[in-house]
Design a protein around this motif. Structure first.
Motif, PDB file in Angstrom:
ATOM      1  N   PRO A 104       0.810  -1.221   0.000  1.00 42.83           N
ATOM      2  CA  PRO A 104       0.000   0.000   0.000  1.00 42.83           C
ATOM      3  C   PRO A 104       0.845   1.274   0.000  1.00 42.83           C
ATOM      4  CG  PRO A 104      -0.834  -1.565   1.618  1.00 42.83           C
ATOM      5  CD  PRO A 104       0.486  -2.079   1.159  1.00 42.83           C
ATOM      6  N   VAL A 105       2.001   1.238   0.677  1.00 44.12           N
ATOM      7  CA  VAL A 105       2.893   2.401   0.685  1.00 44.12           C
ATOM      8  C   VAL A 105       3.476   2.612  -0.705  1.00 44.12           C
ATOM      9  CG1 VAL A 105       4.991   3.398   1.669  1.00 44.12           C
ATOM     10  CG2 VAL A 105       3.417   2.114   3.131  1.00 44.12           C
ATOM     11  N   ALA A 106       3.860   1.523  -1.368  1.00 45.57           N
ATOM     12  CA  ALA A 106       4.363   1.634  -2.734  1.00 45.57           C
ATOM     13  C   ALA A 106       3.301   2.235  -3.647  1.00 45.57           C
ATOM     14  CB  ALA A 106       4.799   0.258  -3.244  1.00 45.57           C
ATOM     15  N   THR A 199       5.307  -3.039  -7.309  1.00 42.95           N
ATOM     16  CA  THR A 199       5.345  -3.949  -6.166  1.00 42.95           C
ATOM     17  C   THR A 199       5.896  -3.219  -4.945  1.00 42.95           C
ATOM     18  OG1 THR A 199       7.612  -4.812  -6.348  1.00 42.95           O
ATOM     19  CG2 THR A 199       5.952  -5.778  -7.811  1.00 42.95           C
ATOM     20  N   GLY A 200       5.708  -3.821  -3.789  1.00 40.86           N
ATOM     21  CA  GLY A 200       6.228  -3.259  -2.542  1.00 40.86           C
ATOM     22  C   GLY A 200       7.548  -3.867  -2.125  1.00 40.86           C
ATOM     23  N   GLU A 201       8.280  -4.427  -3.062  1.00 47.86           N
ATOM     24  CA  GLU A 201       9.533  -5.102  -2.735  1.00 47.86           C
ATOM     25  C   GLU A 201      10.608  -4.118  -2.282  1.00 47.86           C
ATOM     26  OE1 GLU A 201       9.315  -8.835  -5.848  1.00 47.86           O
ATOM     27  OE2 GLU A 201       9.489  -6.802  -6.614  1.00 47.86           O
ATOM     28  N   SER A 202      11.394  -4.553  -1.296  1.00 48.80           N
ATOM     29  CA  SER A 202      12.506  -3.775  -0.758  1.00 48.80           C
ATOM     30  C   SER A 202      13.734  -4.667  -0.766  1.00 48.80           C
ATOM     31  CB  SER A 202      12.180  -3.326   0.672  1.00 48.80           C
ATOM     32  OG  SER A 202      13.284  -2.696   1.275  1.00 48.80           O
ATOM     33  N   LEU A 203      14.840  -4.138  -1.223  1.00 47.76           N
ATOM     34  CA  LEU A 203      16.027  -4.957  -1.464  1.00 47.76           C
ATOM     35  C   LEU A 203      16.459  -5.722  -0.218  1.00 47.76           C
ATOM     36  CD1 LEU A 203      18.192  -5.753  -3.511  1.00 47.76           C
ATOM     37  CD2 LEU A 203      19.540  -3.797  -2.728  1.00 47.76           C
ATOM     38  N   LEU A 229       9.873   1.250  -3.154  1.00 45.11           N
ATOM     39  CA  LEU A 229      10.448   1.090  -1.814  1.00 45.11           C
ATOM     40  C   LEU A 229      11.794   0.375  -1.830  1.00 45.11           C
ATOM     41  CD1 LEU A 229       7.228  -0.089   0.099  1.00 45.11           C
ATOM     42  CD2 LEU A 229       7.959   2.240  -0.474  1.00 45.11           C
ATOM     43  N   ILE A 230      12.377   0.203  -2.986  1.00 44.04           N
ATOM     44  CA  ILE A 230      13.519  -0.690  -3.126  1.00 44.04           C
ATOM     45  C   ILE A 230      14.672  -0.348  -2.186  1.00 44.04           C
ATOM     46  CG2 ILE A 230      14.610   0.613  -5.002  1.00 44.04           C
ATOM     47  CD1 ILE A 230      14.372  -3.233  -4.719  1.00 44.04           C
ATOM     48  N   GLY A 231      14.899   0.931  -1.891  1.00 47.95           N
ATOM     49  CA  GLY A 231      16.031   1.303  -1.047  1.00 47.95           C
ATOM     50  C   GLY A 231      15.656   1.698   0.368  1.00 47.95           C
ATOM     51  N   GLU A 232      14.413   1.421   0.783  1.00 48.73           N
ATOM     52  CA  GLU A 232      13.969   1.832   2.108  1.00 48.73           C
ATOM     53  C   GLU A 232      13.957   0.647   3.071  1.00 48.73           C
ATOM     54  OE1 GLU A 232      10.686   4.418   2.412  1.00 48.73           O
ATOM     55  OE2 GLU A 232      10.942   5.281   0.422  1.00 48.73           O
ATOM     56  N   ASP A 233      14.255   0.935   4.347  1.00 47.52           N
ATOM     57  CA  ASP A 233      14.195  -0.139   5.333  1.00 47.52           C
ATOM     58  C   ASP A 233      12.796  -0.190   5.948  1.00 47.52           C
ATOM     59  OD1 ASP A 233      14.063   1.755   7.440  1.00 47.52           O
ATOM     60  OD2 ASP A 233      16.242   1.813   7.592  1.00 47.52           O
ATOM     61  N   LYS A 234      12.572  -1.212   6.763  1.00 51.56           N
ATOM     62  CA  LYS A 234      11.221  -1.450   7.269  1.00 51.56           C
ATOM     63  C   LYS A 234      10.715  -0.303   8.133  1.00 51.56           C
ATOM     64  CE  LYS A 234       7.902  -4.490   7.033  1.00 51.56           C
ATOM     65  NZ  LYS A 234       7.413  -5.016   5.747  1.00 51.56           N
ATOM     66  N   ALA A 235      11.600   0.281   8.932  1.00 51.84           N
ATOM     67  CA  ALA A 235      11.182   1.372   9.809  1.00 51.84           C
ATOM     68  C   ALA A 235      10.677   2.561   8.999  1.00 51.84           C
ATOM     69  CB  ALA A 235      12.333   1.793  10.718  1.00 51.84           C
ATOM     70  N   GLU A 236      11.344   2.854   7.890  1.00 51.95           N
ATOM     71  CA  GLU A 236      10.914   3.963   7.036  1.00 51.95           C
ATOM     72  C   GLU A 236       9.564   3.665   6.395  1.00 51.95           C
ATOM     73  OE1 GLU A 236      15.091   5.759   5.317  1.00 51.95           O
ATOM     74  OE2 GLU A 236      14.467   3.767   4.645  1.00 51.95           O
ATOM     75  N   LYS A 240       5.786   5.623   6.995  1.00 50.16           N
ATOM     76  CA  LYS A 240       4.925   6.126   5.918  1.00 50.16           C
ATOM     77  C   LYS A 240       3.537   5.484   5.982  1.00 50.16           C
ATOM     78  CE  LYS A 240       8.547   7.394   2.661  1.00 50.16           C
ATOM     79  NZ  LYS A 240       9.165   7.162   1.339  1.00 50.16           N
ATOM     80  N   ALA A 241       3.488   4.180   6.290  1.00 49.16           N
ATOM     81  CA  ALA A 241       2.192   3.502   6.408  1.00 49.16           C
ATOM     82  C   ALA A 241       1.346   4.124   7.509  1.00 49.16           C
ATOM     83  CB  ALA A 241       2.406   2.012   6.672  1.00 49.16           C
ATOM     84  N   GLN A 242       1.980   4.494   8.603  1.00 46.87           N
ATOM     85  CA  GLN A 242       1.258   5.153   9.694  1.00 46.87           C
ATOM     86  C   GLN A 242       0.768   6.525   9.254  1.00 46.87           C
ATOM     87  OE1 GLN A 242       4.458   4.839  12.552  1.00 46.87           O
ATOM     88  NE2 GLN A 242       3.485   3.137  13.627  1.00 46.87           N
ATOM     89  N   ARG A 243       1.592   7.214   8.495  1.00 47.89           N
ATOM     90  CA  ARG A 243       1.236   8.579   8.067  1.00 47.89           C
ATOM     91  C   ARG A 243       0.075   8.580   7.080  1.00 47.89           C
ATOM     92  NH1 ARG A 243       4.357  11.661   4.343  1.00 47.89           N
ATOM     93  NH2 ARG A 243       6.098  10.249   4.730  1.00 47.89           N
ATOM     94  N   ILE A 244       0.006   7.589   6.201  1.00 46.14           N
ATOM     95  CA  ILE A 244      -1.054   7.592   5.183  1.00 46.14           C
ATOM     96  C   ILE A 244      -2.297   6.829   5.639  1.00 46.14           C
ATOM     97  CG2 ILE A 244       0.640   7.816   3.343  1.00 46.14           C
ATOM     98  CD1 ILE A 244       0.196   4.894   2.640  1.00 46.14           C
ATOM     99  N   GLY A 245      -2.221   6.183   6.822  1.00 48.11           N
ATOM    100  CA  GLY A 245      -3.406   5.561   7.391  1.00 48.11           C
ATOM    101  C   GLY A 245      -3.650   4.111   7.029  1.00 48.11           C
ATOM    102  N   THR A 246      -2.639   3.422   6.471  1.00 55.14           N
ATOM    103  CA  THR A 246      -2.818   2.018   6.101  1.00 55.14           C
ATOM    104  C   THR A 246      -2.238   1.038   7.118  1.00 55.14           C
ATOM    105  OG1 THR A 246      -0.758   2.092   4.801  1.00 55.14           O
ATOM    106  CG2 THR A 246      -2.829   2.550   3.632  1.00 55.14           C
ATOM    107  N   PHE A 247      -1.435   1.528   8.044  1.00 54.13           N
ATOM    108  CA  PHE A 247      -0.676   0.635   8.932  1.00 54.13           C
ATOM    109  C   PHE A 247      -1.587  -0.261   9.767  1.00 54.13           C
ATOM    110  CE2 PHE A 247       1.464  -0.257  13.001  1.00 54.13           C
ATOM    111  CZ  PHE A 247       2.577  -0.947  12.541  1.00 54.13           C
ATOM    112  N   ASP A 248      -2.599   0.297  10.404  1.00 48.85           N
ATOM    113  CA  ASP A 248      -3.459  -0.502  11.287  1.00 48.85           C
ATOM    114  C   ASP A 248      -4.161  -1.614  10.535  1.00 48.85           C
ATOM    115  OD1 ASP A 248      -2.701   1.053  13.412  1.00 48.85           O
ATOM    116  OD2 ASP A 248      -4.508   2.297  13.423  1.00 48.85           O
TER     117      ASP A 248
END
Length: 301
Positions: A104-106, A199-203, A229-236, A240-248
């Motif tokens: 969803p963040v991707a 996709t939401g894949e991260s390296l 999201l390829i260069g982002e870690d899980k915390a980042e 973003k998921a929390q900020r856009i409202g999808t995390f919960d």
């Protein structure tokens, strides 16, 4: 000008500062004073009334004035918005939406850059519960705040997974799942005139997302696969998921189809030749057609 000066004075009351600056922009060039003249006159008034010093380079407080044809807007604070481009100006993409945190963040990042998102979700009911289906529709609804009316394609994937499990080597299962998903998604992308998959894949986040494995997955695709999201870690990504409202929604328990029949020791650096050999017993065209024949779609938003 009297009203502008008095309103500016009201705006800065209650603020803590020792120096200030006034910046003016006019969209109405018929206003009798130029922007520097307005700034000087209002700034002089504020300094006289407050005792603050003028500082043009590093002020404690900035008062912004915007002059339009009918109104003057005065502010002392700027709030950072989301930014981005209008949805649709950058074309259309097909997002592989899993129901987890990442995809969803991707999707949101592509929507932010002006892409219209269509979604596709693979599910393995009845071998998994229906929670992933419910989550994906809910996530698409959240994203529809920016993406507007959103089309979601639902692909039953359980039988195809069983075929892969019974006819291919265990270490390559997840990669073969992903390659089959990519083939099916590419056909759906053609149906909706999408120019790329997302996709939401991260390296290196999981075994299927090593650089080697990402290459072997995308090797069978004819259109680009975008990975915001390829260069982002899980915390980042979580932030973003929390900020856009999808995390919960994303963190509610569900069984993902790619976690079904996962081997104990998945391949982390599979070669193209190994995967081609692993797929040699599969009737790929027939499997893709069967999946497409059972395609469902829902409109949300």
């Amino acid at each position: 000008m009297t009203a502008i000066k008095e309103t500016a004075l009201q705006q800065i009351q209650g603020r803590t500062y020792k120096s200030l600056k006034v910046e003016t922009r006019r969209t109405d060039k018929t206003f009798p004073l130029t922007s520097p003249q307005i700034s000087a006159e209002v700034g002089g008034h504020l300094i006289e009334k407050t005792g603050a010093k003028a500082d043009m380079h590093n002020p404690d407080l900035i008062c912004w004035i915007k002059i339009t044809q009918k109104n003057a807007y005065i502010s002392t604070e700027k709030i950072q918005g989301i930014g981005g481009l209008p949805v649709g100006v950058s074309g259309k993409v097909l997002v592989m939406l899993s129901g987890g945190i990442d995809s969803p963040v991707a999707a949101w990042q592509m929507i932010k850059r002006g892409a219209k998102a269509v979604f596709i979700h693979f599910y393995s009911y009845p071998y998994t519960d229906k929670a992933s289906l419910e989550k994906v529709i809910e996530l698409a609804q959240i994203l529809a705040v920016s993406n507007y009316r959103s089309l979601v394609y639902l692909v039953p994937f359980a039988e195809l997974q069983q075929t892969i499990v019974t006819q291919t080597p265990a270490p390559f299962r997840v990669l073969l799942y992903r390659r089959m998903m990519t083939r099916i998604a590419e056909r759906v992308a053609t149906l909706v005139n999408a120019e790329a998959l997302v996709t939401g894949e991260s390296l290196a986040q999981v075994a299927s997302q090593t650089l080697t494995n990402l290459r072997t997955i995308e090797a069978i695709a004819d259109i680009p696969i975008l990975r915001p999201l390829i260069g982002e870690d899980k915390a980042e990504i979580i932030e973003k998921a929390q900020r856009i409202g999808t995390f919960d929604v994303s963190t509610r328990p569900h069984q993902d189809c790619c976690s079904l029949f996962v081997p104990k020791h998945p391949a982390t650096r599979a070669s193209l030749a190994e995967l081609a050999d692993a797929e040699s017993n599969l009737d790929i065209d027939a499997l893709v057609e069967t999946a497409l024949n059972n395609l469902e779609k829902q409109m949300v938003g």
